[in-house]
Write a protein that holds these residues in place. Sequence first.
Motif, PDB file in Angstrom:
ATOM      1  N   CYS A 165       0.717  -1.231   0.021  1.00 59.31           N
ATOM      2  CA  CYS A 165      -0.062  -0.165  -0.035  1.00 59.31           C
ATOM      3  C   CYS A 165       0.623   1.176   0.157  1.00 59.31           C
ATOM      4  O   CYS A 165       0.362   2.266   0.039  1.00 59.31           O
ATOM      5  N   CYS A 180       0.555   3.459   3.768  1.00 61.76           N
ATOM      6  CA  CYS A 180      -0.544   4.138   4.204  1.00 61.76           C
ATOM      7  C   CYS A 180      -1.451   3.251   5.373  1.00 61.76           C
ATOM      8  O   CYS A 180      -2.755   3.340   5.484  1.00 61.76           O
ATOM      9  N   LEU A 181      -0.756   2.323   5.778  1.00 64.90           N
ATOM     10  CA  LEU A 181      -1.252   1.586   7.029  1.00 64.90           C
ATOM     11  C   LEU A 181      -2.469   0.618   6.576  1.00 64.90           C
ATOM     12  O   LEU A 181      -3.302   0.642   7.461  1.00 64.90           O
ATOM     13  N   SER A 182      -2.367   0.086   5.393  1.00 64.31           N
ATOM     14  CA  SER A 182      -3.668  -0.783   4.971  1.00 64.31           C
ATOM     15  C   SER A 182      -3.357  -2.136   4.571  1.00 64.31           C
ATOM     16  O   SER A 182      -4.457  -2.718   4.263  1.00 64.31           O
ATOM     17  N   CYS A 183      -2.298  -2.564   4.608  1.00 64.15           N
ATOM     18  CA  CYS A 183      -1.875  -3.713   4.108  1.00 64.15           C
ATOM     19  C   CYS A 183      -1.227  -4.862   4.759  1.00 64.15           C
ATOM     20  O   CYS A 183      -1.158  -5.935   4.520  1.00 64.15           O
ATOM     21  N   ALA A 184      -0.362  -4.250   5.814  1.00 63.36           N
ATOM     22  CA  ALA A 184       0.354  -5.379   6.544  1.00 63.36           C
ATOM     23  C   ALA A 184       1.395  -6.098   5.864  1.00 63.36           C
ATOM     24  O   ALA A 184       1.797  -7.370   6.280  1.00 63.36           O
ATOM     25  N   GLU A 195      -3.888   2.058  15.385  1.00 61.61           N
ATOM     26  CA  GLU A 195      -4.077   1.477  14.092  1.00 61.61           C
ATOM     27  C   GLU A 195      -3.066   0.672  13.724  1.00 61.61           C
ATOM     28  O   GLU A 195      -3.302  -0.420  12.929  1.00 61.61           O
ATOM     29  N   MET A 247      -3.335  -3.432  12.534  1.00 59.82           N
ATOM     30  CA  MET A 247      -2.882  -3.793  11.309  1.00 59.82           C
ATOM     31  C   MET A 247      -1.746  -4.737  11.427  1.00 59.82           C
ATOM     32  O   MET A 247      -1.514  -5.938  10.718  1.00 59.82           O
TER      33      MET A 247
END
Lengths: 407, 106
Positions: B40, B43-47, B67, B71
């Motif tokens: 990603c 942006c802290l959305s996929c790990a 957050e 994640m």
Amino acid sequence: MQYREYPPLSEPPAHVPSELIRDVDIFNLPGAKDGVHAAWKRLQTEMPPVFWTPRNGGYWMAVRAKEILEIQNDAVTYSMRASLVPRNPRPYPAPPMDFDPPEHTPWRILISPAFSPKVVAEVEDMARQTAVALIESFVPRGEVEFVSEFTKVLPIVVFLTMMHLPPEDREQLLPFADAIVKSPHPTKIHEARLGLKAYIERAVADRRANPRDDLITKILNSKVAGQPVDEAHAVGMLTLLLSGGLDTVKNLLGFCALFLATHPEHVRQLVNKPELIPHAAEELLRRHGVSNTARLVTKDAVLAGVELKEGDQIQQFSGLVGLDSETVSDPMTVDFSRPAPIPHATFGNGPHRCPGSILAKRELLLWLEEWLKRIPEFRVKPGTVPQQDAGMVNNVSELWLSWDLRS
Amino acid sequence: MAQITFIEANGQRKVVKANVGESVMRAALDNGVEGIAAECGGCLSCATCHAYVDPDWADKIPAPSEEERVMVECAIDVRPTSRLTCQLLVTDELDGLVIEIPTSQY
């Protein structure tokens, strides 16, 4: 919710210079029925980097990698609150997509874990078994209409299973999925979205009454910014997840199958060296982008020297990033030997990047692996014409494939 | 500048000079460290920029945000010192940091 129809041609606003106006209708893109990506690529080479089309309500289009990436990475100036063309709100509140950062973040955190590497690894076996069962059902026939018997089915079954919903519900959802893929007309797609929403409403009502250990229940019990998630937002978000994974994965698989059916030498490379498949999948993703979301310009901005006004809409074709020679050399050629990482923006970038990308990629990978094991040589069925077209989502609506039966 | 040692899954050590202010993920990608996918882009959305901080460093780096805590649990083979490297910003204090890359991000 009332669906707004637009006239065939809209009068451009005063700030649009006449030399930047081009008559481009994404639902009637010249050459798209013969090759969607080549048709988009022609816009990239022949049009200004940012131009105005009077079609579908009138809006800007960005067709080169540089500006598309600028749009994707600035989610505040270029908001996803107007992501559909022609411009219409989704018929439900759709967090996180329709929300701008920072309001976007807590919603995104609610769903990102549901499609994480860990969860995708957990559902992989189920997805693979589903794919194998579908493929083995038609292998002995020597032919298949790939869209109706495979690409339309796999993502729905995977979604339903991940949501702990009955896989047999696919029968009620398939007609909507079908309308979204096959209908060229935005109003039909709108109606199908409402059908998906009605299904999700029933599922949410059920979980309200019978809580379980699953994502729907978790969303219903969550708080965002200190407030409990209300029903409308829960339904909207889940409907977005359902519809977001249907036509995109379906069309991605359709384009990849069409490419391989017409490029036997590429198929041979993968059959002879299956370990190439993950890298090849990335290259296929680069070359066959599907999603063409638009943005709302939230404040006056300058893009490629063009002055955009607050309230304008601008559409960016994510797939054109990977087809720009600024991104890779010889971009229209599929080359499995390109060095890693292969750059592309097929899943977008920035805060709104596709949350299902890991799942989508896994579905592509396991399809390639299981298909090529069983059907190592195949072609477009002689006498048939694959049906493809451009739109909000580039689509393959019919694809007959055939292969020789082993005696 | 801070010196960061990445230990790749095959045991190979890569010593990298990282710029203050950039993320550890960015430092890894820009220096050819293998095994960070960063799907990603941070942006802290996929790990998929998951890595293990050397236990000796675990207490010396800023704690994860709420957050990031959510994640990082989404990654594969999580350990007590697991972090998402896109959220670790390089500071002068991190000079000498050791980061171990997991076998796989998926």
